[in-house]
Scaffold this motif. Structure first.
Motif, PDB file in Angstrom:
ATOM      1  N   ARG A  31      57.351  41.509  30.960  1.00  0.00           N
ATOM      2  CA  ARG A  31      56.696  40.770  32.041  1.00  0.00           C
ATOM      3  C   ARG A  31      55.566  41.644  32.561  1.00  0.00           C
ATOM      4  NH1 ARG A  31      58.265  36.919  35.966  1.00  0.00           N
ATOM      5  NH2 ARG A  31      56.328  37.547  36.969  1.00  0.00           N
ATOM      6  N   ALA A  32      54.411  41.073  32.802  1.00  0.00           N
ATOM      7  CA  ALA A  32      53.296  41.863  33.325  1.00  0.00           C
ATOM      8  C   ALA A  32      53.514  42.131  34.808  1.00  0.00           C
ATOM      9  CB  ALA A  32      51.992  41.094  33.120  1.00  0.00           C
ATOM     10  N   PRO A  33      53.411  43.403  35.227  1.00  0.00           N
ATOM     11  CA  PRO A  33      53.610  43.700  36.654  1.00  0.00           C
ATOM     12  C   PRO A  33      52.670  42.860  37.529  1.00  0.00           C
ATOM     13  CG  PRO A  33      53.463  45.716  35.371  1.00  0.00           C
ATOM     14  CD  PRO A  33      53.130  44.598  34.439  1.00  0.00           C
ATOM     15  N   GLN A  34      53.179  42.430  38.649  1.00  0.00           N
ATOM     16  CA  GLN A  34      52.407  41.567  39.555  1.00  0.00           C
ATOM     17  C   GLN A  34      51.137  42.264  40.030  1.00  0.00           C
ATOM     18  OE1 GLN A  34      54.140  38.699  39.689  1.00  0.00           O
ATOM     19  NE2 GLN A  34      52.421  37.640  40.624  1.00  0.00           N
ATOM     20  N   CYS A  35      51.221  43.604  40.171  1.00  0.00           N
ATOM     21  CA  CYS A  35      50.089  44.350  40.729  1.00  0.00           C
ATOM     22  C   CYS A  35      48.857  44.310  39.827  1.00  0.00           C
ATOM     23  CB  CYS A  35      50.495  45.799  40.993  1.00  0.00           C
ATOM     24  SG  CYS A  35      50.909  46.673  39.489  1.00  0.00           S
ATOM     25  N   LEU A  36      49.013  43.852  38.578  1.00  0.00           N
ATOM     26  CA  LEU A  36      47.841  43.790  37.701  1.00  0.00           C
ATOM     27  C   LEU A  36      46.914  42.660  38.122  1.00  0.00           C
ATOM     28  CD1 LEU A  36      49.393  44.488  34.188  1.00  0.00           C
ATOM     29  CD2 LEU A  36      48.511  46.077  35.880  1.00  0.00           C
ATOM     30  N   GLY A  37      47.448  41.782  38.919  1.00  0.00           N
ATOM     31  CA  GLY A  37      46.605  40.741  39.517  1.00  0.00           C
ATOM     32  C   GLY A  37      46.007  39.774  38.517  1.00  0.00           C
ATOM     33  N   VAL A  38      46.695  39.554  37.406  1.00  0.00           N
ATOM     34  CA  VAL A  38      46.136  38.620  36.428  1.00  0.00           C
ATOM     35  C   VAL A  38      46.888  37.292  36.467  1.00  0.00           C
ATOM     36  CG1 VAL A  38      44.915  40.037  34.753  1.00  0.00           C
ATOM     37  CG2 VAL A  38      47.380  39.972  34.722  1.00  0.00           C
ATOM     38  N   ARG A  39      46.636  36.492  37.454  1.00  0.00           N
ATOM     39  CA  ARG A  39      47.142  35.135  37.553  1.00  0.00           C
ATOM     40  C   ARG A  39      48.637  35.040  37.285  1.00  0.00           C
ATOM     41  NH1 ARG A  39      43.547  30.600  35.462  1.00  0.00           N
ATOM     42  NH2 ARG A  39      44.848  29.655  37.048  1.00  0.00           N
TER      43      ARG A  39
END
Ligand SMILES: Cc1ncc(COP(=O)(O)O)c(C=O)c1O
Lengths: 81, 382
Positions: A31-39
């Motif tokens: 899962r992409a960390p939320q902090c990456l800010g990519v939608r």
């Protein structure tokens, strides 16, 4: 240090992972960390930086949009583009 | 029990099907595409494997163009309602199932124009009849691949060519052929392929899917969570997420995956060859029994193993009930959710008894069915 290549959905990440695997390379899925800010709610391929070109090629070949590329660092994530 | 009701749902399933469903619930019970923990990722892997296997079964190059649904009805609704807008024209055949006819009649009330193409006496739809109904505003052709009433096989490849030449979208209802008749969406020029998971694909009930050609953008049937683009108020543009809102039937898909793997191992052409031999045996046996009327193409090459018949003087539903209780034979009688097709073959008032074969049917099943029908026919009118 790993790289994260972020995509919109798990379905796309699966397709890429399988495609790259058929070419003899193994990449992980996270899962992409939320902090990456990519939608919100994205998934990513996690890999050694050396595999980035192969992942970029595969994404182009399968016409799957990359939403962001990051490296993990002690201070957090650094965008590569 | 002799099971001759595979057109309703296949039974039995290969043992790997229930085993995989159980395994999924016990060992990989996460929600795919949502969380990132191992149970969810493992579930996601199985779901993707099933997409990939379905794609290879149907000649689809991109597994992400396979969208899961809960049955063929949902797939057909998505394809039809997602394609048509008021003012559009659609052509369909007089052999369609209610899951095509009813959505079309519903859309007709909202300004979609519909044209029904007749079928021949044996249930086969001719290309010329389709061509004659095409207009400048025709957006979609819907055709049943094989009838669920009398097994008649339609010339899907030829219709696909006609549709592609005229730039008309082509939807095939493969409810009675997926897993039983070889299907290659590229070669057959099929734009939308609706299929159940629980019939010829040998999966459990509650599974189905729709192949959507990559040039097609449908309006979704459902809107909601997809695990992707969660900060957006609208559905994602990309497939399959655009069409798969809500948690998938992951245990069902795990079972379906095993059904599809079984077919990939054995080959659909081989399944069809076996079923054709059994169909010939059943047709020949029925022809020898007096007071039986069989419907649909006489030639096994023009049909599937779905065989409708009537026993003179006997109500089909009562006959099916007797087949079940006295002879331990499961089959389906009545109108089979396809009044149009029954009207086409002239049985809309009576219905028929339907025997339907599947990948796991045997000669013993056919012979048991024939022996029971022989006894019923000899017993005279009821
Ligand atoms: C030709 C045809 N189309 C559609 C359907 C609907 O399938 P499902 O029950 O999976 O919705 C059936 C079911 O018998 C069918 O035979």
């Amino acid at each position: 240090m790993r790289c994260l290549v972020v995509y919109a959905s798990l379905n796309q990440v699966h397709r890429l992972k399988r495609h790259i695997y058929r070419g003899g390379l193994y990449v992980d899925m996270v899962r992409a960390p939320q902090c990456l800010g990519v939608r919100g709610c994205s998934f990513a391929l996690a890999c050694d930086p050396a595999l980035l070109p192969a992942i970029r090629d595969a994404s182009k070949e399968l016409a799957i949009e990359i939403r962001g590329v990051f490296t993990e660092s002690p201070d957090g994530y650094v965008s590569l583009r | 029990m002799t099971y001759l009701d595979n057109a309703a749902t296949s039974w039995p399933k290969p043992p790997a099907v229930p085993a995989a469903m159980r395994g999924m619930i016990e060992h990989a019970g996460g929600n795919p595409g949502r969380s990132g923990h191992r149970l969810a990722m493992k579930a996601g892997e199985t779901v993707y494997a099933c997409r990939e296997n379905l794609a290879s079964l149907f000649g689809v190059s991109d597994p992400l163009r396979i969208c899961f649904t809960s049955n063929a009805t949902e797939s057909l609704n998505l394809a039809i309602k997602g394609s048509l807008e008021p003012g559009d024209h659609v052509v369909f055949s007089a052999m369609e199932h209610n899951s095509v006819w009813r959505p079309l009649r519903e859309l007709e009330r909202c300004g979609v124009r519909i044209s029904m193409v007749p079928a021949g006496a044996n249930g086969i739809v001719h290309c010329d009849s389709i061509v004659s109904q095409l207009r400048r505003d025709t957006r979609l052709i819907v055709l049943i691949h094989a009838s669920n009433v009398n097994g008649a096989l339609n010339p899907v490849e030829e219709v696909g060519r006609i549709a592609r030449d005229r730039n008309v979208r082509f939807l095939v209802d493969a409810a009675q052929t997926a897993g039983m008749v070889p299907i290659d969406v590229e070669a057959m020029k099929i734009d939308l392929l609706a299929f159940p998971g629980h019939k010829g694909l040998l999966g459990p009930q509650g599974t189905g899917g729709l192949y959507v050609h990559d040039s097609i953008r449908l309006q979704p049937l459902k809107h909601g969570g997809t695990g992707s683009d969660s900060d957006s108020p609208v559905q994602p543009e990309f497939a399959p997420d655009r069409y798969e809102s809500g948690t998938l039937n992951t245990p069902g898909i795990a079972g379906l995956n095993e059904g599809v793997k079984y077919l990939l191992r054995h080959g659909v052409a081989e399944v069809q060859r076996r079923e054709r031999a059994l169909t010939e045996r059943l047709l020949a046996g029925l022809a020898e029994i007096q007071h039986i009327h069989v419907y649909g193409p006489a030639n096994a090459g023009e049909r599937t193993g779905v065989i409708s018949f009537n026993i003179e003087g006997r109500d089909p539903v009562v006959a099916a009930d007797e087949l079940d209780r006295t002879f331990d034979i499961a089959c389906r009688a009545g109108l089979h959710c396809a009044w149009l097709a029954h009207r086409t073959q002239g049985t809309d008032q009576t219905g028929t008894v339907r025997f339907s074969l599947g990948a796991l049917s045997t000669e013993q099943d056919v012979d048991a069915g024939l022996a029971a029908v022989r006894t019923l026919a000899q017993k005279g009118k009821r």
